[in-house]
Write a protein that holds these residues in place. Sequence first.
Motif, short mmCIF file in Angstrom:
data_model
loop_
_atom_site.label_atom_id
_atom_site.label_comp_id
_atom_site.label_asym_id
_atom_site.label_seq_id
_atom_site.Cartn_x
_atom_site.Cartn_y
_atom_site.Cartn_z
N PRO A 54 0.81 -1.22 0.00
CA PRO A 54 0.00 0.00 0.00
C PRO A 54 0.84 1.28 0.00
CG PRO A 54 -0.95 -1.56 1.51
CD PRO A 54 0.37 -2.13 1.07
N ARG A 56 3.39 1.97 -1.62
CA ARG A 56 3.75 2.31 -3.00
C ARG A 56 2.62 3.09 -3.68
NH1 ARG A 56 5.99 -3.62 -4.71
NH2 ARG A 56 7.79 -3.63 -3.32
N HIS A 57 1.39 2.74 -3.35
CA HIS A 57 0.23 3.40 -3.95
C HIS A 57 -0.09 4.74 -3.27
CE1 HIS A 57 -1.20 -0.02 -6.42
NE2 HIS A 57 -0.69 -0.76 -5.45
N VAL A 58 -0.03 4.73 -1.95
CA VAL A 58 -0.49 5.86 -1.15
C VAL A 58 0.41 7.08 -1.28
CG1 VAL A 58 -0.87 6.60 1.24
CG2 VAL A 58 -1.77 4.41 0.45
N GLN A 59 1.71 6.86 -1.38
CA GLN A 59 2.69 7.95 -1.52
C GLN A 59 2.53 9.01 -0.44
OE1 GLN A 59 2.30 9.32 -5.55
NE2 GLN A 59 2.59 7.29 -6.41
N VAL A 88 -2.06 -7.07 -3.18
CA VAL A 88 -3.16 -6.11 -3.08
C VAL A 88 -4.41 -6.80 -3.62
CG1 VAL A 88 -4.07 -3.90 -3.92
CG2 VAL A 88 -1.65 -4.11 -3.30
N VAL A 91 -8.26 -1.85 -4.33
CA VAL A 91 -7.87 -0.45 -4.21
C VAL A 91 -9.13 0.39 -4.35
CG1 VAL A 91 -6.49 1.44 -5.15
CG2 VAL A 91 -5.59 -0.89 -5.20
N ILE A 96 -6.85 0.72 0.73
CA ILE A 96 -6.27 -0.42 0.03
C ILE A 96 -6.34 -1.63 0.97
CG2 ILE A 96 -4.18 -1.43 -0.97
CD1 ILE A 96 -3.25 1.28 -1.73
N ILE A 135 -6.30 8.28 -2.86
CA ILE A 135 -5.06 7.62 -3.26
C ILE A 135 -4.72 8.11 -4.66
CG2 ILE A 135 -4.03 5.40 -3.87
CD1 ILE A 135 -5.90 4.16 -1.73
N ARG A 137 -3.75 8.13 -8.42
CA ARG A 137 -3.93 7.10 -9.46
C ARG A 137 -2.77 7.05 -10.40
NH1 ARG A 137 -7.42 3.57 -7.57
NH2 ARG A 137 -9.16 4.61 -6.65
#
Length: 137
Positions: A54, A56-59, A88, A91, A96, A135, A137
């Motif tokens: 997560p 990596r996605h959330v930043q 994952v 999302v 996530i 989050i 995209r």
Amino acid sequence: MSNAPLPLINPVPLPLDKELVLKVIPMPADTNGNGDIFGGWVMAQVDLAGSVLPARHVQGRMATVAVNEFIFKQPVRVGDILSFFSSVTRVGRTSITVQVEVYAERFRSQGQYVKVTEASLTYVAIDDEGRPRPIPR
């Protein structure tokens, strides 16, 4: 006393559809009153492992908002080499969900694995005030 490896209960192959996100060896300080590894310690490690993908996605900041499922399948012992695999599964706009599987390589049965824990956790992206945020995209 023999030094022969103890037979594994249900040895399994490691998953190919998940990513290895953490490896750790529990120590004597992590045990419960029965001498096995304390379930709360395992849960904390699963939470750490679950947060890797997560992130990596959330930043940015995120928080664990739910432990949707947590199953202890077999005890974890001092000296086991634990491998945490994650993927994952969902999302959403701000959250996530991940699946985490934990495999033990027993101290005396190196190279053979047994699944000891599996869990589903949900993390939410948060802003500096701790409020949910979208989050990227």
